[in-house]
Design a protein around this motif. Structure first.
Motif, PDB file in Angstrom:
ATOM      1  N   GLY A 232      74.770  37.559  41.945  1.00  0.00           N
ATOM      2  CA  GLY A 232      74.363  37.181  40.602  1.00  0.00           C
ATOM      3  C   GLY A 232      75.464  37.116  39.565  1.00  0.00           C
ATOM      4  O   GLY A 232      75.335  36.396  38.573  1.00  0.00           O
ATOM      5  N   SER A 233      76.555  37.824  39.777  1.00  0.00           N
ATOM      6  CA  SER A 233      77.617  37.808  38.771  1.00  0.00           C
ATOM      7  C   SER A 233      78.547  36.603  38.923  1.00  0.00           C
ATOM      8  O   SER A 233      79.369  36.338  38.060  1.00  0.00           O
ATOM      9  N   ASP A 234      78.396  35.870  40.007  1.00  0.00           N
ATOM     10  CA  ASP A 234      79.187  34.668  40.251  1.00  0.00           C
ATOM     11  C   ASP A 234      78.303  33.443  40.016  1.00  0.00           C
ATOM     12  O   ASP A 234      77.211  33.350  40.578  1.00  0.00           O
ATOM     13  N   ALA A 235      78.749  32.507  39.190  1.00  0.00           N
ATOM     14  CA  ALA A 235      77.924  31.346  38.836  1.00  0.00           C
ATOM     15  C   ALA A 235      77.488  30.558  40.069  1.00  0.00           C
ATOM     16  O   ALA A 235      76.331  30.151  40.170  1.00  0.00           O
ATOM     17  N   LYS A 236      78.396  30.350  41.006  1.00  0.00           N
ATOM     18  CA  LYS A 236      78.033  29.611  42.219  1.00  0.00           C
ATOM     19  C   LYS A 236      77.034  30.395  43.062  1.00  0.00           C
ATOM     20  O   LYS A 236      76.099  29.830  43.617  1.00  0.00           O
ATOM     21  N   GLY A 237      77.261  31.696  43.155  1.00  0.00           N
ATOM     22  CA  GLY A 237      76.338  32.537  43.908  1.00  0.00           C
ATOM     23  C   GLY A 237      74.955  32.556  43.274  1.00  0.00           C
ATOM     24  O   GLY A 237      73.940  32.488  43.970  1.00  0.00           O
ATOM     25  N   LEU A 238      74.912  32.647  41.950  1.00  0.00           N
ATOM     26  CA  LEU A 238      73.635  32.636  41.239  1.00  0.00           C
ATOM     27  C   LEU A 238      72.921  31.297  41.451  1.00  0.00           C
ATOM     28  O   LEU A 238      71.708  31.259  41.674  1.00  0.00           O
ATOM     29  N   TYR A 239      73.693  30.216  41.417  1.00  0.00           N
ATOM     30  CA  TYR A 239      73.123  28.881  41.658  1.00  0.00           C
ATOM     31  C   TYR A 239      72.505  28.806  43.057  1.00  0.00           C
ATOM     32  O   TYR A 239      71.393  28.303  43.225  1.00  0.00           O
ATOM     33  N   MET A 240      73.221  29.315  44.047  1.00  0.00           N
ATOM     34  CA  MET A 240      72.717  29.293  45.432  1.00  0.00           C
ATOM     35  C   MET A 240      71.461  30.163  45.573  1.00  0.00           C
ATOM     36  O   MET A 240      70.501  29.767  46.234  1.00  0.00           O
ATOM     37  N   LEU A 241      71.476  31.336  44.954  1.00  0.00           N
ATOM     38  CA  LEU A 241      70.318  32.227  45.009  1.00  0.00           C
ATOM     39  C   LEU A 241      69.122  31.567  44.329  1.00  0.00           C
ATOM     40  O   LEU A 241      68.006  31.577  44.861  1.00  0.00           O
ATOM     41  N   ASN A 242      69.352  30.975  43.178  1.00  0.00           N
ATOM     42  CA  ASN A 242      68.288  30.271  42.473  1.00  0.00           C
ATOM     43  C   ASN A 242      67.727  29.137  43.348  1.00  0.00           C
ATOM     44  O   ASN A 242      66.516  28.936  43.423  1.00  0.00           O
TER      45      ASN A 242
ATOM     46  N   GLU B 173      67.760  28.979  46.610  1.00  0.00           N
ATOM     47  CA  GLU B 173      67.006  29.597  47.702  1.00  0.00           C
ATOM     48  C   GLU B 173      65.602  29.982  47.238  1.00  0.00           C
ATOM     49  O   GLU B 173      64.605  29.725  47.929  1.00  0.00           O
ATOM     50  N   LEU B 174      65.510  30.585  46.063  1.00  0.00           N
ATOM     51  CA  LEU B 174      64.215  31.046  45.558  1.00  0.00           C
ATOM     52  C   LEU B 174      63.298  29.877  45.210  1.00  0.00           C
ATOM     53  O   LEU B 174      62.072  30.017  45.238  1.00  0.00           O
ATOM     54  N   LYS B 175      63.878  28.736  44.923  1.00  0.00           N
ATOM     55  CA  LYS B 175      63.097  27.546  44.601  1.00  0.00           C
ATOM     56  C   LYS B 175      62.314  27.038  45.820  1.00  0.00           C
ATOM     57  O   LYS B 175      61.298  26.364  45.681  1.00  0.00           O
ATOM     58  N   THR B 176      62.754  27.396  47.027  1.00  0.00           N
ATOM     59  CA  THR B 176      62.107  26.898  48.245  1.00  0.00           C
ATOM     60  C   THR B 176      60.872  27.709  48.643  1.00  0.00           C
ATOM     61  O   THR B 176      60.154  27.313  49.561  1.00  0.00           O
ATOM     62  N   ARG B 177      60.646  28.828  47.981  1.00  0.00           N
ATOM     63  CA  ARG B 177      59.477  29.646  48.329  1.00  0.00           C
ATOM     64  C   ARG B 177      58.203  28.873  48.036  1.00  0.00           C
ATOM     65  O   ARG B 177      58.059  28.262  46.980  1.00  0.00           O
ATOM     66  N   VAL B 178      57.264  28.916  48.993  1.00  0.00           N
ATOM     67  CA  VAL B 178      55.980  28.250  48.811  1.00  0.00           C
ATOM     68  C   VAL B 178      54.856  29.281  48.903  1.00  0.00           C
ATOM     69  O   VAL B 178      54.967  30.287  49.591  1.00  0.00           O
ATOM     70  N   TYR B 179      53.800  28.988  48.204  1.00  0.00           N
ATOM     71  CA  TYR B 179      52.632  29.868  48.165  1.00  0.00           C
ATOM     72  C   TYR B 179      51.834  29.745  49.464  1.00  0.00           C
ATOM     73  O   TYR B 179      51.635  28.648  49.983  1.00  0.00           O
ATOM     74  N   SER B 180      51.379  30.863  49.971  1.00  0.00           N
ATOM     75  CA  SER B 180      50.418  30.851  51.081  1.00  0.00           C
ATOM     76  C   SER B 180      49.377  31.943  50.804  1.00  0.00           C
ATOM     77  O   SER B 180      49.725  33.076  50.488  1.00  0.00           O
ATOM     78  N   ALA B 181      48.136  31.546  50.913  1.00  0.00           N
ATOM     79  CA  ALA B 181      47.030  32.462  50.638  1.00  0.00           C
ATOM     80  C   ALA B 181      46.982  33.575  51.675  1.00  0.00           C
ATOM     81  O   ALA B 181      47.358  33.360  52.837  1.00  0.00           O
ATOM     82  N   PRO B 182      46.523  34.762  51.292  1.00  0.00           N
ATOM     83  CA  PRO B 182      46.432  35.855  52.257  1.00  0.00           C
ATOM     84  C   PRO B 182      45.364  35.574  53.302  1.00  0.00           C
ATOM     85  O   PRO B 182      44.397  34.863  53.036  1.00  0.00           O
ATOM     86  N   SER B 183      45.563  36.132  54.473  1.00  0.00           N
ATOM     87  CA  SER B 183      44.579  35.941  55.556  1.00  0.00           C
ATOM     88  C   SER B 183      43.980  37.284  55.910  1.00  0.00           C
ATOM     89  O   SER B 183      44.394  37.956  56.839  1.00  0.00           O
ATOM     90  N   LEU B 184      43.009  37.676  55.110  1.00  0.00           N
ATOM     91  CA  LEU B 184      42.343  38.965  55.317  1.00  0.00           C
ATOM     92  C   LEU B 184      40.852  38.680  55.481  1.00  0.00           C
ATOM     93  O   LEU B 184      40.217  38.097  54.606  1.00  0.00           O
ATOM     94  N   GLU B 185      40.320  39.090  56.605  1.00  0.00           N
ATOM     95  CA  GLU B 185      38.891  38.938  56.857  1.00  0.00           C
ATOM     96  C   GLU B 185      38.131  40.019  56.105  1.00  0.00           C
ATOM     97  O   GLU B 185      38.439  41.194  56.212  1.00  0.00           O
ATOM     98  N   LEU B 186      37.173  39.595  55.305  1.00  0.00           N
ATOM     99  CA  LEU B 186      36.325  40.565  54.605  1.00  0.00           C
ATOM    100  C   LEU B 186      35.024  40.662  55.358  1.00  0.00           C
ATOM    101  O   LEU B 186      34.152  41.314  55.172  1.00  0.00           O
TER     102      LEU B 186
END
Length: 169
Positions: free
Chosen positions: A144-154, A156-169
């Protein structure tokens, strides 16, 4: 269902909705800083917390228990640095783990094994939530303290996708 266990589960719905608000606030902070990947990560966290609330809501209804919805508190954290939300998230997840553990213990005390089994998923989920929060802090400390590293981390986090939980009630 034991009334104490029912009351704790009702309270937990509110706590999960507060968690969603808190994570939306974190997403808002990162969005204002131009870090759309971090914002995406916390927006998905907020959706997951809403899902957790709804799982408990449905569980109570499935067991003939009334659900009482209370007002959700406004998030009270003030974020100044890019690391502040990450630290607050880990602190919050540890708090939520303590709440889940208290409900689990109350259910065990009255031999409510159905609720104990239901809560097993939440216990596992909290372990994952704490690990993810800790990993975010570690990555920020490393890159995070390196601009390029922060850009890469950001990115990476942009690729996260939502998935609903799979819990049987």
């Amino acid at each position: 269902m034991d009334q104490k266990v029912s009351a704790l589960l009702n309270e937990q719905i509110n706590k999960e909705l507060y968690s969603a608000y808190l994570y939306l606030d974190m997403a808002n902070f990162y969005s204002s800083k131009g870090l759309d990947g971090f914002a995406n990560w916390y927006e998905i966290q907020a959706k997951e917390e809403q899902d957790h609330a709804m799982l408990i809501y449905q569980y109570l209804h499935n067991n003939g228990e009334p659900v009482t919805l209370e007002a959700v508190a406004k998030p009270d954290k003030v974020f100044k640095t890019l690391s502040d939300p990450l630290t607050a998230a880990l602190e919050h997840e540890k708090y939520v783990t303590s709440l889940i553990n208290a409900i689990y213990a109350a259910a065990q005390d009255v031999h409510d094994y159905r609720t104990v089994q239901f809560l097993d998923w939440f216990v596992k989920e909290q372990g994952e939530e704490e690990k993810n929060s800790g990993d975010m802090i570690t990555k920020m400390e490393l890159f995070g303290s390196d601009a390029k590293g922060l850009y890469m981390l950001n990115s990476e986090l942009k690729t996260r996708v939502y998935s609903a939980p799979s819990l049987e009630l």
